[in-house]
Design a protein around this motif. Sequence first.
Motif, PDB file in Angstrom:
ATOM      1  N   PRO A 168       0.806  -1.236   0.000  1.00  0.00           N
ATOM      2  CA  PRO A 168       0.000   0.000   0.000  1.00  0.00           C
ATOM      3  C   PRO A 168       0.831   1.275   0.000  1.00  0.00           C
ATOM      4  CG  PRO A 168       0.037  -0.945   2.200  1.00  0.00           C
ATOM      5  CD  PRO A 168       0.737  -1.930   1.293  1.00  0.00           C
ATOM      6  N   GLY A 169       2.147   1.177   0.191  1.00  0.00           N
ATOM      7  CA  GLY A 169       3.004   2.355   0.239  1.00  0.00           C
ATOM      8  C   GLY A 169       2.849   3.279  -0.950  1.00  0.00           C
ATOM      9  N   PRO A 170       2.897   2.752  -2.180  1.00  0.00           N
ATOM     10  CA  PRO A 170       2.742   3.629  -3.351  1.00  0.00           C
ATOM     11  C   PRO A 170       1.392   4.318  -3.413  1.00  0.00           C
ATOM     12  CG  PRO A 170       3.760   1.548  -3.966  1.00  0.00           C
ATOM     13  CD  PRO A 170       3.287   1.380  -2.561  1.00  0.00           C
ATOM     14  N   PHE A 171       0.323   3.671  -2.914  1.00  0.00           N
ATOM     15  CA  PHE A 171      -0.994   4.308  -2.940  1.00  0.00           C
ATOM     16  C   PHE A 171      -1.063   5.457  -1.933  1.00  0.00           C
ATOM     17  CE2 PHE A 171      -2.180   0.139  -4.764  1.00  0.00           C
ATOM     18  CZ  PHE A 171      -2.717   0.607  -5.958  1.00  0.00           C
ATOM     19  N   ILE A 172      -0.351   5.311  -0.823  1.00  0.00           N
ATOM     20  CA  ILE A 172      -0.265   6.411   0.133  1.00  0.00           C
ATOM     21  C   ILE A 172       0.462   7.590  -0.518  1.00  0.00           C
ATOM     22  CG2 ILE A 172       0.761   7.145   2.330  1.00  0.00           C
ATOM     23  CD1 ILE A 172       0.238   4.344   3.383  1.00  0.00           C
ATOM     24  N   ILE A 173       1.515   7.282  -1.269  1.00  0.00           N
ATOM     25  CA  ILE A 173       2.212   8.316  -2.035  1.00  0.00           C
ATOM     26  C   ILE A 173       1.242   8.981  -3.008  1.00  0.00           C
ATOM     27  CG2 ILE A 173       3.965   8.706  -3.813  1.00  0.00           C
ATOM     28  CD1 ILE A 173       5.206   8.390  -1.137  1.00  0.00           C
TER      29      ILE A 173
ATOM     30  N   ILE B  13      -1.608   7.478  -9.591  1.00  0.00           N
ATOM     31  CA  ILE B  13      -2.215   6.145  -9.571  1.00  0.00           C
ATOM     32  C   ILE B  13      -1.328   5.137 -10.297  1.00  0.00           C
ATOM     33  CG2 ILE B  13      -3.551   6.445 -11.703  1.00  0.00           C
ATOM     34  CD1 ILE B  13      -4.676   4.662  -8.455  1.00  0.00           C
ATOM     35  N   GLY B  14      -0.617   5.598 -11.340  1.00  0.00           N
ATOM     36  CA  GLY B  14       0.283   4.696 -12.054  1.00  0.00           C
ATOM     37  C   GLY B  14       1.417   4.224 -11.175  1.00  0.00           C
ATOM     38  N   THR B  15       1.980   5.144 -10.389  1.00  0.00           N
ATOM     39  CA  THR B  15       3.032   4.773  -9.443  1.00  0.00           C
ATOM     40  C   THR B  15       2.494   3.794  -8.419  1.00  0.00           C
ATOM     41  OG1 THR B  15       4.141   6.907  -9.698  1.00  0.00           O
ATOM     42  CG2 THR B  15       4.644   5.663  -7.714  1.00  0.00           C
ATOM     43  N   GLY B  16       1.256   4.044  -7.966  1.00  0.00           N
ATOM     44  CA  GLY B  16       0.642   3.146  -7.000  1.00  0.00           C
ATOM     45  C   GLY B  16       0.456   1.749  -7.548  1.00  0.00           C
ATOM     46  N   ILE B  17      -0.029   1.649  -8.781  1.00  0.00           N
ATOM     47  CA  ILE B  17      -0.250   0.344  -9.399  1.00  0.00           C
ATOM     48  C   ILE B  17       1.073  -0.403  -9.563  1.00  0.00           C
ATOM     49  CG2 ILE B  17      -0.952  -0.820 -11.537  1.00  0.00           C
ATOM     50  CD1 ILE B  17      -3.083   1.385 -11.862  1.00  0.00           C
ATOM     51  N   CYS B  18       2.070   0.290 -10.095  1.00  0.00           N
ATOM     52  CA  CYS B  18       3.377  -0.349 -10.301  1.00  0.00           C
ATOM     53  C   CYS B  18       3.986  -0.787  -8.972  1.00  0.00           C
ATOM     54  CB  CYS B  18       4.328   0.618 -11.015  1.00  0.00           C
ATOM     55  SG  CYS B  18       3.883   0.977 -12.723  1.00  0.00           S
ATOM     56  N   GLY B  19       3.896   0.081  -7.972  1.00  0.00           N
ATOM     57  CA  GLY B  19       4.451  -0.254  -6.676  1.00  0.00           C
ATOM     58  C   GLY B  19       3.724  -1.399  -6.006  1.00  0.00           C
TER      59      GLY B  19
END
Length: 461
Positions: free
Chosen positions: A71-76, A393-399
């Motif tokens: 969940p770290g990237p989604f927090i970002i 959101i792209g960073t979140g998905i990739c992360g």
Amino acid sequence: MRHFNNKMEGTKVEEDGPSYFRAYLTALTVTILNFSTGAVMGWSSPILPKLNLTTHEQSLVGSLYSLGAAPGPFIITFGIDTIGRKGMIYVLWASFMISWIIMICSQNLYVIYIARLIGGLGVGGACSGIPVFIAELALPEIRGRLGTLTGLSFSVGILIMYGVGPYVTYTTLAILGVGLAAIFVVFFYFVPESPYYYCKKGMRKEAEEALQKLRGYRTREKLEEELAEIEKTIRLDEENAVGFWEAIKQPVAIKAICLGILVVTIQQSQGGNPLGAYNQIIFENAKLNFPASTVPVISLLVGVVLSPLPVLLVNKVMGVKTAVIISGIGTSVFLALLGLYFYLINSGGVDLYDYSYISVVFLLLLNLFNGLGVGILTWPIVAEILPLSVKGIGTGICGFISSLVGFLFLAVYPIVAENYGYSTNFFGFAILLLILIAIFKFTVPDTTGKTLQEIQEMLAK
């Protein structure tokens, strides 16, 4: 705001330019947070031999940080445009600090599980958030080189755990983790917020001050020129801004996210995370004629010494894409050679005790090639190729996918080793990495020296 030289002579304008020293210093300061990232990732290697755990318990202790990273990237994604890039970095720092403090308070196995999950939250956010921050702060012509500093900071954090861990108690090592996090927050206070963030919020004066602090221009003309480029990029993005579901339907956005998933999967497939988490245990099964506890230290120390090499090579000798391809091929070769070594000593019945140093040589060369690209340039590439409209959101998905793939590899690694031998793990990673690098070669554009706008134009072709 500093006073500028207002003289407009041609010589003055031509000579004015950004400070490369400031660019490197800023990137170095931001990447100090990855001391903590590396510490969380490397912590299990010296600690697991000290804990009386089953294989499945070792698997969880070694891998839960990667699950926590999901969940770290989604927090970002949520916070990067609300509390700012710098504010989100502070949130990541807090997760590292809380994780280490929890470990200081208890050695209960379930408490360790919780602490590893919380620390993993920082790992996931740092891996995706720091490259975004650096990509916006960096000069385009040295962005690739600055991306390689991430590998150095990871290595330093892991090296500290490897070097100190075997000789101190569980509690002392956790206190050291707190110290690493504290060092970062002291230096990071002086780093300005991203000018991109200020411009997006309409805070032009703050954007000017931040950009000048980052660049050190002598004349206002150059400052205005770069600020205008930033505003243009943001304006174009806002003009084309659409809701997520509409954005995700755009061919460029879909392509960028898919390429981002490919790139982060390559990073997870190079075997570095399992080697970092279980290094000491792995080499305790390598039939060495010297202590296995020295192997992690030797491998990381050599890696840190050689870490300036990719910084010098990327951009000057080769582009980012070429570096990743060469890195991937070289890493695959030495993964296979390590697999062959373990196969020969365990299944082949070959006595290599007097030549056991060969396994460490293979590991060192593996780390060298890994540090050239696949281990350190993947997230900077993701940060560059994702358009601003879906960057969050792209960073979140990739992360998220990266963390789940990493958790899977970390969790099954000791189980596969127990049932089929370490050679199976090494051969598997070598084959998978070669396949992914071949796909990378024909699908991902080279971003070396390109502005963020130019990269998006390349993806649109």
